[in-house]
Design an enzyme around this catalytic site. Structure first.
Site, PDB file in Angstrom:
ATOM      1  N   HIS A  70      45.844  62.062  48.392  1.00 49.21           N
ATOM      2  CA  HIS A  70      47.562  61.910  48.638  1.00 49.21           C
ATOM      3  C   HIS A  70      48.155  60.346  49.409  1.00 49.21           C
ATOM      4  O   HIS A  70      48.240  59.662  49.366  1.00 49.21           O
ATOM      5  CB  HIS A  70      48.180  62.852  48.918  1.00 49.21           C
ATOM      6  CG  HIS A  70      48.757  64.235  47.411  1.00 49.21           C
ATOM      7  ND1 HIS A  70      50.174  64.436  47.478  1.00 49.21           N
ATOM      8  CD2 HIS A  70      48.088  64.891  47.139  1.00 49.21           C
ATOM      9  CE1 HIS A  70      49.653  64.981  46.431  1.00 49.21           C
ATOM     10  NE2 HIS A  70      48.830  65.434  46.117  1.00 49.21           N
ATOM     11  N   ASP A  71      46.256  60.227  50.257  1.00 51.21           N
ATOM     12  CA  ASP A  71      46.777  59.388  51.444  1.00 51.21           C
ATOM     13  C   ASP A  71      46.481  57.864  50.450  1.00 51.21           C
ATOM     14  O   ASP A  71      46.997  56.894  50.378  1.00 51.21           O
ATOM     15  CB  ASP A  71      45.229  58.952  52.067  1.00 51.21           C
ATOM     16  CG  ASP A  71      45.663  58.214  53.304  1.00 51.21           C
ATOM     17  OD1 ASP A  71      46.752  56.757  53.148  1.00 51.21           O
ATOM     18  OD2 ASP A  71      44.964  57.746  53.556  1.00 51.21           O
ATOM     19  N   VAL A  74      48.816  56.425  47.850  1.00 56.39           N
ATOM     20  CA  VAL A  74      50.174  55.610  48.490  1.00 56.39           C
ATOM     21  C   VAL A  74      49.854  54.726  48.697  1.00 56.39           C
ATOM     22  O   VAL A  74      48.368  54.715  50.262  1.00 56.39           O
ATOM     23  CB  VAL A  74      50.880  56.084  48.444  1.00 56.39           C
ATOM     24  CG1 VAL A  74      52.633  55.757  49.227  1.00 56.39           C
ATOM     25  CG2 VAL A  74      51.926  57.746  47.769  1.00 56.39           C
ATOM     26  N   ASP A  78      44.463  54.424  53.440  1.00 59.54           N
ATOM     27  CA  ASP A  78      44.992  53.839  54.771  1.00 59.54           C
ATOM     28  C   ASP A  78      45.899  54.005  55.549  1.00 59.54           C
ATOM     29  O   ASP A  78      46.312  53.863  56.770  1.00 59.54           O
ATOM     30  CB  ASP A  78      46.212  51.965  54.727  1.00 59.54           C
ATOM     31  CG  ASP A  78      47.354  52.683  53.867  1.00 59.54           C
ATOM     32  OD1 ASP A  78      47.433  53.832  54.072  1.00 59.54           O
ATOM     33  OD2 ASP A  78      48.113  51.628  54.022  1.00 59.54           O
ATOM     34  N   SER A  80      47.871  56.643  55.916  1.00 60.63           N
ATOM     35  CA  SER A  80      50.299  56.132  55.383  1.00 60.63           C
ATOM     36  C   SER A  80      49.861  57.670  55.599  1.00 60.63           C
ATOM     37  O   SER A  80      51.260  57.963  56.327  1.00 60.63           O
ATOM     38  CB  SER A  80      50.041  54.600  54.835  1.00 60.63           C
ATOM     39  OG  SER A  80      49.742  55.998  53.255  1.00 60.63           O
ATOM     40  N   PRO A 163      51.248  61.169  40.740  1.00 58.50           N
ATOM     41  CA  PRO A 163      51.154  62.170  39.847  1.00 58.50           C
ATOM     42  C   PRO A 163      51.952  63.234  39.784  1.00 58.50           C
ATOM     43  O   PRO A 163      52.073  63.895  41.337  1.00 58.50           O
ATOM     44  CB  PRO A 163      49.714  62.075  39.828  1.00 58.50           C
ATOM     45  CG  PRO A 163      49.154  61.069  40.371  1.00 58.50           C
ATOM     46  CD  PRO A 163      49.606  60.627  41.304  1.00 58.50           C
TER      47      PRO A 163
HETATM   48  C1  HEM Z   1      46.544  64.811  38.294  1.00 58.50           C
HETATM   49  C2  HEM Z   1      47.699  64.797  39.063  1.00 58.50           C
HETATM   50  C3  HEM Z   1      47.258  65.900  39.943  1.00 58.50           C
HETATM   51  C4  HEM Z   1      48.916  66.109  40.139  1.00 58.50           C
HETATM   52  C5  HEM Z   1      49.952  66.945  39.834  1.00 58.50           C
HETATM   53  C6  HEM Z   1      47.966  67.491  41.387  1.00 58.50           C
HETATM   54  C7  HEM Z   1      49.357  68.215  41.763  1.00 58.50           C
HETATM   55  C8  HEM Z   1      49.035  69.339  42.278  1.00 58.50           C
HETATM   56  C9  HEM Z   1      50.159  70.408  42.786  1.00 58.50           C
HETATM   57  C10 HEM Z   1      51.256  70.808  42.414  1.00 58.50           C
HETATM   58  C11 HEM Z   1      49.214  71.236  43.865  1.00 58.50           C
HETATM   59  C12 HEM Z   1      49.752  72.782  43.890  1.00 58.50           C
HETATM   60  C13 HEM Z   1      50.608  72.332  45.726  1.00 58.50           C
HETATM   61  C14 HEM Z   1      50.927  72.554  46.697  1.00 58.50           C
HETATM   62  O1  HEM Z   1      51.616  73.435  46.474  1.00 58.50           O
HETATM   63  O2  HEM Z   1      50.568  73.651  48.081  1.00 58.50           O
HETATM   64  C15 HEM Z   1      48.242  70.715  44.543  1.00 58.50           C
HETATM   65  C16 HEM Z   1      47.153  71.103  44.938  1.00 58.50           C
HETATM   66  C17 HEM Z   1      45.533  70.411  45.383  1.00 58.50           C
HETATM   67  N1  HEM Z   1      44.876  69.520  44.525  1.00 58.50           N
HETATM   68 FE1  HEM Z   1      46.256  68.422  43.501  1.00 58.50          FE
HETATM   69  N2  HEM Z   1      46.975  67.507  41.746  1.00 58.50           N
HETATM   70  C18 HEM Z   1      46.586  66.206  40.846  1.00 58.50           C
HETATM   71  C19 HEM Z   1      45.045  65.607  40.981  1.00 58.50           C
HETATM   72  C20 HEM Z   1      44.424  65.971  42.751  1.00 58.50           C
HETATM   73  C21 HEM Z   1      43.810  65.678  42.582  1.00 58.50           C
HETATM   74  C22 HEM Z   1      42.980  63.836  41.869  1.00 58.50           C
HETATM   75  C23 HEM Z   1      42.569  66.259  43.286  1.00 58.50           C
HETATM   76  C24 HEM Z   1      41.437  65.411  44.227  1.00 58.50           C
HETATM   77  C25 HEM Z   1      40.837  65.231  43.813  1.00 58.50           C
HETATM   78  C26 HEM Z   1      44.044  67.057  43.893  1.00 58.50           C
HETATM   79  C27 HEM Z   1      43.747  68.059  44.730  1.00 58.50           C
HETATM   80  C28 HEM Z   1      43.931  69.061  45.662  1.00 58.50           C
HETATM   81  C29 HEM Z   1      43.851  70.541  45.908  1.00 58.50           C
HETATM   82  C30 HEM Z   1      41.998  70.400  46.969  1.00 58.50           C
HETATM   83  C31 HEM Z   1      44.850  71.433  46.185  1.00 58.50           C
HETATM   84  C32 HEM Z   1      45.015  72.240  46.562  1.00 58.50           C
HETATM   85  C33 HEM Z   1      45.339  71.855  48.106  1.00 58.50           C
HETATM   86  C34 HEM Z   1      45.584  73.335  49.360  1.00 58.50           C
HETATM   87  O3  HEM Z   1      45.246  74.279  48.960  1.00 58.50           O
HETATM   88  O4  HEM Z   1      46.383  73.013  49.670  1.00 58.50           O
HETATM   89  N3  HEM Z   1      44.381  67.078  43.166  1.00 58.50           N
HETATM   90  N4  HEM Z   1      47.726  68.792  43.267  1.00 58.50           N
END
Ligand code: HEM
Ligand SMILES: *[C@@H]1O[C@H](CO)[C@@H](O)[C@H](O)[C@H]1NC(C)=O
Length: 311
Positions: A70-71, A74, A78, A80, A163
């Site tokens: 997420h850093d 956006v 950096d 942010s 995303p």
């Molecule tokens: C491709 C588009 C992506 C979308 C739409 C997306 C969306 C989401 C959503 C909705 C969650 C649940 C968040 C919550 O309510 O806590 C999540 C969790 C997570 N995402 Fe993504 N994500 C994407 C890509 C990525 C990428 C590229 C990474 C890292 C390389 C990533 C790492 C994570 C991790 C580690 C969690 C679990 C976080 C936690 O347990 O606190 N995501 N993501």
């Protein structure tokens, strides 16, 4: 050759490659070991803090990985996302809901300011912490190019285009491409995440549970354990078969010929074991590429004193 000699030969080869590449590094690029002279303890301070946090709460690994993503998306990588700008700030954007792990980064920053004041950016701490989180989750170790400087802007509007789970595959692909990342990176990086929180899981389930349809191969799932904790799993296959919820955007990866093919390449690799791409190695490379997004170097940005606000 004994393993240790092989390792030495490999290290020597790496050294030569790196020594040569020093001459070729254009200004404004990140470098592995950027702090090795100025703050040699930097990377170990980060690692130990992440290890400590992890031993208290293993979910921190997933938090730190997500924070990095997420850093970077956006204003580039950096730091942010760490700034607190109240309801106007980046952190208040809908797509950033649920982000956590900020206190680990701030704690590292406090230690680094005591050890080598004014030298190590918050942006680099986030990148290093994400790597350490991946390693603690049995993911691949990899070197993190550093030398990022911290941004000075945190705005909710700049984060409006993250995303989103509801995005189509076309939109996801174009959002990654805008950042210089490929479809391959999209698959790899999406595959590297896990959801460690069962509460979140059950909330998301109804809306997000989805299957890969297309070729009728219901085994097609991201190579990751979604069931319990964020972990790179050697038993990828069993997890895939169990078919635990993938989030909607992950399911979208199956909607597209190209991303579906990339997914399949990793899954058939897991099946047949020694031909095809290696998910772990490729994931590590994708992490490094993500870490290059929009970085500020040289005299751009600043080195913050605290990560929560600009100097
Ligand atoms: C491709 C588009 C992506 C979308 C739409 C997306 C969306 C989401 C959503 C909705 C969650 C649940 C968040 C919550 O309510 O806590 C999540 C969790 C997570 N995402 Fe993504 N994500 C994407 C890509 C990525 C990428 C590229 C990474 C890292 C390389 C990533 C790492 C994570 C991790 C580690 C969690 C679990 C976080 C936690 O347990 O606190 N995501 N993501
Ligand atoms: C915080 O938000 C306000 C209002 O949008 C903006 O003027 C200000 O520049 C932001 N501060 C930072 C550090 O980005």
């Amino acid at each position: 050759m004994p393993v240790s000699n092989k390792l030495k030969a490999f290290a020597a080869a790496l050294f030569i490659v790196q020594a040569f590449s020093v001459f070729g590094v254009p200004r404004g690029q990140l470098q592995v070991g950027f702090y090795s002279q100025t703050c040699p303890a930097a990377e170990s301070i980060v690692r130990i803090a992440v290890q400590n946090a992890f031993s208290n709460d293993q979910q921190i690994a997933a938090r730190l990985l997500r924070l990095f993503f997420h850093d970077c998306f956006v204003e580039g990588c950096d730091g942010s996302i760490l700034l607190d700008n109240g309801s106007d700030g980046e952190r208040s954007a809908r797509g950033n809901a649920g982000l956590a792990g900020f206190e680990v980064i701030e704690n590292v920053k406090t230690q680094l300011e005591a050890t080598c004041p004014g030298l190590v950016s918050c942006a680099d701490i986030v990148a290093l912490a994400a790597r350490d989180a991946v390693v603690l989750s049995d993911g691949p170790p990899y070197e993190v190019p550093t030398g990022r400087r911290d941004g000075r802007v945190s705005s909710i509007s700049l984060a409006a285009n993250l995303p989103d789970v509801d995005d189509s595959i076309e939109l996801l692909k174009s959002k990654f491409r805008e950042k210089g990342l490929t479809d391959h990176d999209l698959v790899l990086l999406s595959g590297g995440k896990g959801d460690s929180d069962p509460a979140i899981n059950s909330q998301l389930l109804p809306q997000l549970q989805a299957k890969c349809p297309s070729n009728g191969d219901v085994d097609v799932r991201l190579p990751l354990d979604w069931t319990s904790e964020f972990k790179f799993d050697d038993q990828i296959f069993r997890n895939i078969k169990n078919g635990f919820a993938v989030i909607a955007s992950d399911a979208r990866l199956c909607d597209d010929k190209n991303t579906n093919k990339i997914l399949d390449s990793y899954i058939s690799f897991a099946r047949s074991s020694n031909i095809g791409p290696s998910f772990k190695a490729d994931f590590a490379e994708a992490m490094v590429r993500m870490g290059n997004i929009g970085v500020k170097t040289g005299s751009e940005g600043e080195i913050r004193q605290v990560c929560i606000s600009i100097n």
